[in-house]
Write a protein that holds these residues in place. Structure first.
Motif, PDB file in Angstrom:
ATOM      1  N   VAL A 225       0.695  -1.112   0.111  1.00 18.32           N
ATOM      2  CA  VAL A 225       0.045  -0.092  -0.068  1.00 18.32           C
ATOM      3  C   VAL A 225       0.791   1.298   0.006  1.00 18.32           C
ATOM      4  O   VAL A 225       0.476   2.316  -0.892  1.00 18.32           O
ATOM      5  CB  VAL A 225      -0.769  -0.091   1.308  1.00 18.32           C
ATOM      6  N   GLU A 226       1.950   1.333   1.006  1.00 15.15           N
ATOM      7  CA  GLU A 226       2.820   2.435   1.098  1.00 15.15           C
ATOM      8  C   GLU A 226       3.460   2.619  -0.355  1.00 15.15           C
ATOM      9  O   GLU A 226       3.780   3.844  -0.822  1.00 15.15           O
ATOM     10  CB  GLU A 226       3.891   2.163   2.145  1.00 15.15           C
ATOM     11  N   LYS A 227       3.662   1.643  -1.044  1.00 14.82           N
ATOM     12  CA  LYS A 227       4.462   1.721  -2.422  1.00 14.82           C
ATOM     13  C   LYS A 227       3.593   1.472  -3.608  1.00 14.82           C
ATOM     14  O   LYS A 227       4.311   1.632  -4.732  1.00 14.82           O
ATOM     15  CB  LYS A 227       5.737   0.578  -2.670  1.00 14.82           C
TER      16      LYS A 227
ATOM     17  N   GLU B 248      -6.209 -11.188  -6.382  1.00 16.66           N
ATOM     18  CA  GLU B 248      -5.327  -9.836  -6.266  1.00 16.66           C
ATOM     19  C   GLU B 248      -5.772  -8.921  -5.254  1.00 16.66           C
ATOM     20  O   GLU B 248      -7.029  -8.720  -5.238  1.00 16.66           O
ATOM     21  CB  GLU B 248      -5.151  -9.046  -7.836  1.00 16.66           C
ATOM     22  N   MET B 249      -5.025  -8.059  -4.543  1.00  9.76           N
ATOM     23  CA  MET B 249      -5.374  -7.397  -3.502  1.00  9.76           C
ATOM     24  C   MET B 249      -6.307  -6.112  -3.767  1.00  9.76           C
ATOM     25  O   MET B 249      -5.991  -5.533  -5.005  1.00  9.76           O
ATOM     26  CB  MET B 249      -4.226  -6.736  -2.589  1.00  9.76           C
ATOM     27  N   GLN B 250      -7.174  -5.834  -3.271  1.00 10.09           N
ATOM     28  CA  GLN B 250      -8.127  -4.713  -3.612  1.00 10.09           C
ATOM     29  C   GLN B 250      -8.347  -3.623  -2.392  1.00 10.09           C
ATOM     30  O   GLN B 250      -7.863  -4.234  -1.382  1.00 10.09           O
ATOM     31  CB  GLN B 250      -9.649  -5.133  -4.081  1.00 10.09           C
ATOM     32  N   LYS B 251      -8.789  -2.524  -2.749  1.00  6.09           N
ATOM     33  CA  LYS B 251      -8.785  -1.349  -1.877  1.00  6.09           C
ATOM     34  C   LYS B 251      -9.388  -1.832  -0.651  1.00  6.09           C
ATOM     35  O   LYS B 251      -9.319  -1.434   0.461  1.00  6.09           O
ATOM     36  CB  LYS B 251      -9.084  -0.077  -2.375  1.00  6.09           C
TER      37      LYS B 251
ATOM     38  N   ILE C  34      -8.050  -7.929   6.006  1.00  9.72           N
ATOM     39  CA  ILE C  34      -7.287  -8.651   5.102  1.00  9.72           C
ATOM     40  C   ILE C  34      -7.639 -10.001   4.906  1.00  9.72           C
ATOM     41  O   ILE C  34      -7.592 -10.911   3.839  1.00  9.72           O
ATOM     42  CB  ILE C  34      -5.710  -8.692   5.784  1.00  9.72           C
ATOM     43  N   LYS C  35      -8.597 -10.514   5.783  1.00  8.22           N
ATOM     44  CA  LYS C  35      -9.374 -11.822   5.617  1.00  8.22           C
ATOM     45  C   LYS C  35      -9.921 -11.923   4.312  1.00  8.22           C
ATOM     46  O   LYS C  35     -10.038 -12.860   3.874  1.00  8.22           O
ATOM     47  CB  LYS C  35     -10.134 -12.122   6.946  1.00  8.22           C
TER      48      LYS C  35
END
Length: 455
Positions: free
Chosen positions: A317-319, A421-424, A430-431
Motif C-alpha cells: 500500500v505504501e509503495k 489480487e489485493m483490492q482497496k 485482510i481476511k
C-alpha cells in the motif's frame, strides 16, 4: 517490475532526458536539482533507486552518497552515480562513498536499462529481507542482514578463453575476495559452475567451442545456478548479442577492455545481491525459531504467514504496488493417505513444497496453509502474472509423477489453485483477501480439479 527512481542533476536537459527514457519503461520518476533537495526527497519518498550526478551545487554527489549510505534508514537504497566518460578517479571515489553502480555520460540506453533492471531486482530482494526481518523480530525470530553484508569471502568463477584478460580480472579481484577460480574451457566451466555453489559467474560472450549465450542459458536453466548472478564480458559494438544475453538471464555486463574500478563495482553489486538472496533462503529454511516453521515441509507455517501478510500488505500500500495471493490444494490427498498410509502423504507434502519453491521468486512467501494446502504471496505481481506462475506450478506438479516410500510407489498428483489480487476494499480486513482466493480455489475444485481459477 516497477520502481520509483529519483533522478538528481542540476542540468534541466539531463533531467528531462532521463525522465523521458525511464517513464517510457513505465518507471515512476521523481527529480531533484541539487544535493540538499535530493536528501529531503529521499527522506520523504523512499525511492527504490537513485540516479545521482556528481557535479552539483550546494552538495556534490559524493557527499550525498556518503550521507545516505551512513544513514540506517537509507543505506539499503541502491545508488547509481553518473560520471564523466572514462573518469576513473570519480569511480574510485564513488566506490569509497558507497555507490552501488555507475553510468557514464553520454548515457547509453542499453546500459541504463540493464543497470536499472538489475538494481530493481536487488532492491526487491533487500526490501523483502528487511520486511521479513521486521516480522521475525515481532515473533521472536532472527534476521539474515548480517550475513548478507559480508562479501569478502565470496566464491567467484571466471570463464574466459582470453588468458591475458582472465589474469587481469584475477589480479583485480584477488585483493578483495577470498576465492577466484579461472577456467578457459566453457564445457568444463558449466560442470564446475553447477557443482561449485558460486556467488558470481563472470563469463565472456565469445568462445571457440560454444556460444556464450548458450552457456548463460544453460546456467540459468539449472536449479543449482538459477539464482547465481551472471556478469558477462562484451565488446562495445556487440549490442544485439548484449540485449540477447540480458534476455536469456545475464544480470549485468562489462565492456572490454575492462575498467578496473567498474569491474570492482559491478562484482560488489552482484555478490551482494546473491548474499541477500541467500539470506532470504536462510530465513526460509533455517530460521532459528522453529515456531515459525512447519516441521514437516520446512516452509513457513500459518502463524508466520498471518503475521507477515500484514507487513506485506502494508508495504504494498505504501509503495502503491500490486499484490497477489494463490492458495494451492492437493487433489484427492485423502486417497493417498488411505491407499498408501500417512508416511506416503507426508512425503508427498514435502515434495510438493519443493516443486513450488523451485518455481517462485525468492521474494515470494510460501507457507503451509493447513492440511494439504499451501499459500504463496507474490508482491509486486498482478493477477495475470500470478496466473502464469500458478499455471506453471500446476503443470510441473501434474506432468512428473511423485515417487513415495523409498521409490516403491509412483503416484500421479494434481493440484487446484485459486488466485486473488489485493483490492482497496481488502485494506480494512485482510481476511477478505484470503477468502477471495479461497473461493476461487473451491471453484477450481468444483469445476473438475487440476486447474487454476481467478477473477
Amino acid at each position: 517490475m516497477t520502481a520509483k527512481i529519483l533522478v538528481v542533476d542540476d542540468v534541466s536537459s539531463n533531467v528531462k532526458l532521463l525522465e523521458a527514457r525511464l517513464k517510457a519503461e513505465y518507471y515512476t520518476v521523481i527529480v531533484a536539482h541539487d544535493g540538499e533537495e535530493a536528501m529531503d526527497l529521499v527522506a520523504k519518498q523512499q525511492p527504490d533507486i537513485i540516479l545521482l550526478d556528481i557535479m552539483m551545487p550546494k552538495m556534490n554527489g559524493f557527499e550525498v552518497c556518503k550521507k545516505l549510505k551512513n544513514d540506517p534508514l537509507t543505506t539499503h537504497i541502491p545508488i547509481i552515480m553518473v560520471t564523466a566518460l572514462h573518469d576513473t578517479h570519480d569511480k574510485v571515489q564513488g566506490i569509497n562513498a558507497g555507490a552501488d553502480d555507475f553510468l557514464t555520460k553520454p548515457i547509453d540506453e542499453t546500459a541504463l536499462s540493464a543497470r536499472i533492471k538489475s538494481l530493481t531486482r536487488l532492491k526487491m530482494v533487500i526490501d523483502e529481507l528487511r520486511l521479513r526481518g521486521e516480522t521475525n523480530a515481532e515473533i521472536g525470530g532472527v534476521s539474515g542482514m548480517d550475513y548478507s553484508n559480508q562479501i569478502f569471502d565470496a566464491n567467484i568463477l571466471v570463464i574466459d578463453e582470453d588468458v591475458f584478460q582472465a589474469e587481469q580480472i584475477y589480479n583485480v579481484l584477488k585483493q578483495r575476495f577470498r576465492s577466484i577460480k579461472i577456467l578457459n574451457d566453457p564445457i568444463e566451466a558449466l560442470k564446475v559452475g553447477i557443482e561449485g555453489n558460486y556467488n558470481l559467474i563472470i563469463s565472456d560472450m565469445q568462445f571457440s567451442k560454444t556460444d556464450g549465450l548458450r552457456l548463460c542459458s544453460e546456467f540459468r536453466s539449472k536449479v543449482e545456478t538459477r539464482y547465481t548472478p551472471i556478469l558477462i564480458l562484451s565488446e562495445d559494438y556487440d549490442r544485439s548479442n548484449l540485449v540477447k544475453a540480458l534476455d536469456v538471464g545475464a544480470n549485468d555486463y562489462l565492456t572490454v577492455p575492462l575498467d578496473e574500478s567498474e569491474l570492482i563495482a559491478r562484482v560488489n553489486l552482484q555478490v551482494k545481491r546473491k548474499r541477500y538472496q541467500d539470506a532470504l533462503r536462510m530465513n526460509l529454511f533455517n530460521n532459528a525459531e522453529m515456531s515459525v516453521k512447519d516441521p514437516l515441509t520446512n516452509c513457513y507455517n500459518r502463524r508466520y504467514f498471518d503475521a507477515h501478510l500484514k507487513n506485506i500488505v502494508k508495504d504494498s500500500v505504501e509503495k502503491d504496488r500490486r499484490l497477489s495471493l494463490m492458495i494451492l490444494d492437493i487433489d484427492y490427498f485423502k486417497k493417498v493417505n488411505d491407499d498408501f498410509g500417512h508416511s506416503a502423504g507426508d512425503e508427498l507434502l514435502k515434495q510438493i513444497q519443493k516443486r513450488i519453491s523451485e518455481n517462485i521468486r525468492v521474494t515470494d512467501l510460501l507457507a503451509r496453509f493447513g492440511g494439504e494446502e499451501f499459500v504463496v504471496v507474490m508482491p509486486d505481481t498482478n493477477v495475470l502474472d500470478a496466473f502464469a506462475v500458478a499455471e506453471r506450478i500446476r503443470e510441473i506438479i501434474a506432468i512428473e509423477p511423485f515417487t513415495l516410500l523409498d521409490k516403491s510407489i509412483t503416484h500421479s498428483v494434481t493440484v487446484s489453485i485459486g488466485i486473488a489480487e489485493m483490492q482497496k476494499s481488502d485494506l480494512d480486513n485482510i481476511k477478505k483477501f484470503i477468502i477471495r482466493a479461497d473461493r476461487y480455489l473451491y471453484k477450481a475444485k468444483n469445476s473438475g480439479r487440476n486447474r487454476v481459477v481467478t477473477s
